[in-house]
Write an enzyme that holds these catalytic residues in place. Sequence first.
Site, PDB file in Angstrom:
ATOM      1  N   ASP A  56      52.777  29.474  45.901  1.00 53.62           N
ATOM      2  CA  ASP A  56      53.073  30.666  45.095  1.00 53.62           C
ATOM      3  C   ASP A  56      52.214  31.868  45.497  1.00 53.62           C
ATOM      4  O   ASP A  56      51.679  32.551  44.640  1.00 53.62           O
ATOM      5  CB  ASP A  56      52.859  30.324  43.612  1.00 53.62           C
ATOM      6  CG  ASP A  56      53.413  31.398  42.686  1.00 53.62           C
ATOM      7  OD1 ASP A  56      54.453  31.990  43.030  1.00 53.62           O
ATOM      8  OD2 ASP A  56      52.818  31.638  41.631  1.00 53.62           O
ATOM      9  N   LYS A  86      42.148  30.127  31.487  1.00 52.97           N
ATOM     10  CA  LYS A  86      43.448  29.472  31.620  1.00 52.97           C
ATOM     11  C   LYS A  86      43.338  28.100  30.972  1.00 52.97           C
ATOM     12  O   LYS A  86      42.530  27.265  31.396  1.00 52.97           O
ATOM     13  CB  LYS A  86      43.860  29.348  33.083  1.00 52.97           C
ATOM     14  CG  LYS A  86      44.208  30.678  33.719  1.00 52.97           C
ATOM     15  CD  LYS A  86      44.824  30.526  35.093  1.00 52.97           C
ATOM     16  CE  LYS A  86      45.217  31.886  35.671  1.00 52.97           C
ATOM     17  NZ  LYS A  86      45.849  31.781  36.993  1.00 52.97           N
ATOM     18  N   TYR A 122      35.479  37.733  36.221  1.00 56.94           N
ATOM     19  CA  TYR A 122      36.190  38.972  36.535  1.00 56.94           C
ATOM     20  C   TYR A 122      35.474  39.716  37.666  1.00 56.94           C
ATOM     21  O   TYR A 122      34.243  39.651  37.802  1.00 56.94           O
ATOM     22  CB  TYR A 122      36.253  39.871  35.307  1.00 56.94           C
ATOM     23  CG  TYR A 122      37.561  39.790  34.552  1.00 56.94           C
ATOM     24  CD1 TYR A 122      38.451  40.860  34.542  1.00 56.94           C
ATOM     25  CD2 TYR A 122      37.909  38.638  33.863  1.00 56.94           C
ATOM     26  CE1 TYR A 122      39.658  40.790  33.844  1.00 56.94           C
ATOM     27  CE2 TYR A 122      39.111  38.556  33.169  1.00 56.94           C
ATOM     28  CZ  TYR A 122      39.979  39.638  33.170  1.00 56.94           C
ATOM     29  OH  TYR A 122      41.169  39.569  32.494  1.00 56.94           O
ATOM     30  N   LEU A 123      36.257  40.428  38.453  1.00 56.39           N
ATOM     31  CA  LEU A 123      35.715  41.349  39.451  1.00 56.39           C
ATOM     32  C   LEU A 123      35.447  42.692  38.781  1.00 56.39           C
ATOM     33  O   LEU A 123      35.893  42.934  37.654  1.00 56.39           O
ATOM     34  CB  LEU A 123      36.703  41.510  40.597  1.00 56.39           C
ATOM     35  CG  LEU A 123      36.961  40.242  41.428  1.00 56.39           C
ATOM     36  CD1 LEU A 123      38.057  40.489  42.447  1.00 56.39           C
ATOM     37  CD2 LEU A 123      35.686  39.766  42.109  1.00 56.39           C
ATOM     38  N   SER A 179      37.304  32.004  34.922  1.00 51.87           N
ATOM     39  CA  SER A 179      37.183  32.689  36.212  1.00 51.87           C
ATOM     40  C   SER A 179      36.486  34.027  36.020  1.00 51.87           C
ATOM     41  O   SER A 179      36.935  34.838  35.193  1.00 51.87           O
ATOM     42  CB  SER A 179      38.566  32.919  36.833  1.00 51.87           C
ATOM     43  OG  SER A 179      39.275  31.716  36.968  1.00 51.87           O
ATOM     44  N   GLU A 232      45.537  40.714  47.427  1.00 54.84           N
ATOM     45  CA  GLU A 232      44.843  41.957  47.075  1.00 54.84           C
ATOM     46  C   GLU A 232      43.632  42.158  47.973  1.00 54.84           C
ATOM     47  O   GLU A 232      42.985  41.188  48.393  1.00 54.84           O
ATOM     48  CB  GLU A 232      44.385  41.934  45.612  1.00 54.84           C
ATOM     49  CG  GLU A 232      45.525  41.938  44.610  1.00 54.84           C
ATOM     50  CD  GLU A 232      45.029  42.077  43.177  1.00 54.84           C
ATOM     51  OE1 GLU A 232      43.906  42.579  42.967  1.00 54.84           O
ATOM     52  OE2 GLU A 232      45.773  41.673  42.264  1.00 54.84           O
ATOM     53  N   ASP A 263      44.426  33.612  41.859  1.00 55.16           N
ATOM     54  CA  ASP A 263      45.527  32.926  41.195  1.00 55.16           C
ATOM     55  C   ASP A 263      45.934  31.652  41.927  1.00 55.16           C
ATOM     56  O   ASP A 263      46.980  31.584  42.577  1.00 55.16           O
ATOM     57  CB  ASP A 263      46.730  33.870  41.065  1.00 55.16           C
ATOM     58  CG  ASP A 263      47.675  33.421  39.962  1.00 55.16           C
ATOM     59  OD1 ASP A 263      47.343  32.454  39.254  1.00 55.16           O
ATOM     60  OD2 ASP A 263      48.757  34.026  39.821  1.00 55.16           O
TER      61      ASP A 263
END
Length: 534
Positions: free
Chosen positions: A404, A231, A337-338, A335, A409, A424
């Site tokens: 927000d 990002k 990743y899973l 970040s 999840e 996020d």
Amino acid sequence: MWMRRDRLLVTLTLAAVFSADVYFVLLPKLRDKYPWDACTCPGNVTQGNGDAPRWLSNSSTVTRDSAGALGVAAVPVEKIWGSKLERLFAHPLYNIRSPDLGPEEVLLQPEELMSYYRRKVSRWERHQKFYNEVAAAVNLSLPNQEIIFDPEVSWLKFHMGINKYALYARDDPSIERLLQDMLNTKVINADYTQDEKALKGGCDCSQVVKPSGHHLKLALKLQDFGKAMFKPMRQEREQETPEDFFYFVDFQRHNAEIAAFHLDRIIDFRRVPPVAGRLINVTGDILFTTHNEDLRSVFFTSPANNSCFFAKCLYVCKTEYAVCGHPDMLEGSMSAYLPGLSIAPRISIPNPWIRSYTFTGREEWEVNPFYCDTIKQLYPYNSGNRLLNIIDMAIFDFLTGNMDRHHYEIFTKFGDDGFPLHFDNARGFGKHSHDEMSILAPLTQCCIIKRSTLLRLQLLSQEEYRLSDVMRESLGRDTLRPILTEPHLLALDRRLHRVLRVVHRCVRKLGEPQVVAVDFVESRRATNGPAGSR
């Protein structure tokens, strides 16, 4: 007249002699007899009890004050610590023995994970061979993107460590290595993320929140075959979110993603994937590595001769919202990743305290103070830890100022007892001058909190473990430091005390046994099948 002056001089002399006698003679004797660094906490100290969760019952130290309120006992400081963060992580609450995990409590087994990624590496190598052959046929030179897959690589260790209770263990050395690897490992491919592609028509977009026009993130593949979400920097650290901005059109801040990971680790939730700051060369690391023509098409050179790109989406994504390097270098968050959804499926669930994403609408929880009574009767919040985990998430979001949180999840393997991922977080840390109390609605309306969460929050409110201090120290280890400005750090202390005051009011109203909840009780509903199948 002179006699008065003489009297004053004599009085001052005697006072000085008396003070010196107290300081150099009496005080040392008192220190020897009554050591000041001894614990002055109440004597009623218990070491865990039958109500504590199995991983909390080993060494956490709980006290009650004269009013019977739950609290954290101060740990005698035997030496001068140079680091508040090290002192925090050395506290008994952060050194609790983890339970022995069975196969059903670990997300992935090493054998299936290794087999899965070896197949992905083989597919990548086949694709690269194809790209090289096509490039050679048209006399185009492509950079050599050699991949190195090591079974001991840090991101693979991170994936292997994910379990029913957290994304990683408190003392997992692979996390620090992963942060360094995301900072230093060469980028070999760039692409849009899957949800970015979905927003352009690859899915039923009615299920996806519309982007604001400031929405831009990329999936970067690293040379060790790790993957990170990038990002870019969109806003200066000193800027606050404009007062007239709605939360759903706010900027996405790269430094908020970084700070959220550090805060999540300090509170000991460990539900945010590792995040590190990095300077990216937008030309060499993105434009020259991507195979996505849509991504290539949004690059341009600005009048200042800087390399820029923007998001290509359905709404207002255009050059006015581009990000630019200086001339090519751009800072952003990386970040981790899973594991992929095909091997570790997750389900996205609407937040019970979801906000209205219109300019005028209001949700039921905003007008009904007894809304939580209804939620407590509904599956999956009527048993197990789901509601407690939602309250944890609300506390975390309140500390960051993130409004927000429309969905959360969970991994389907863990069913109803799985924890929500704190994904996020880029819309946090927008306003240090305002505390949005509505974010705490799950806590204020339900008046319940995990015992372990409360103990850690109380600990972080103490002077020797102050939240702003340990955050400042932790964030100081990131290469893009400073990550947060001082007003944002001080706002964390202010918000933490507000959370504790809410809990205190609940305890006064309902009593501690009804407010401070046991951790990790099993849900009453069977969780053998995937949550997404119900």
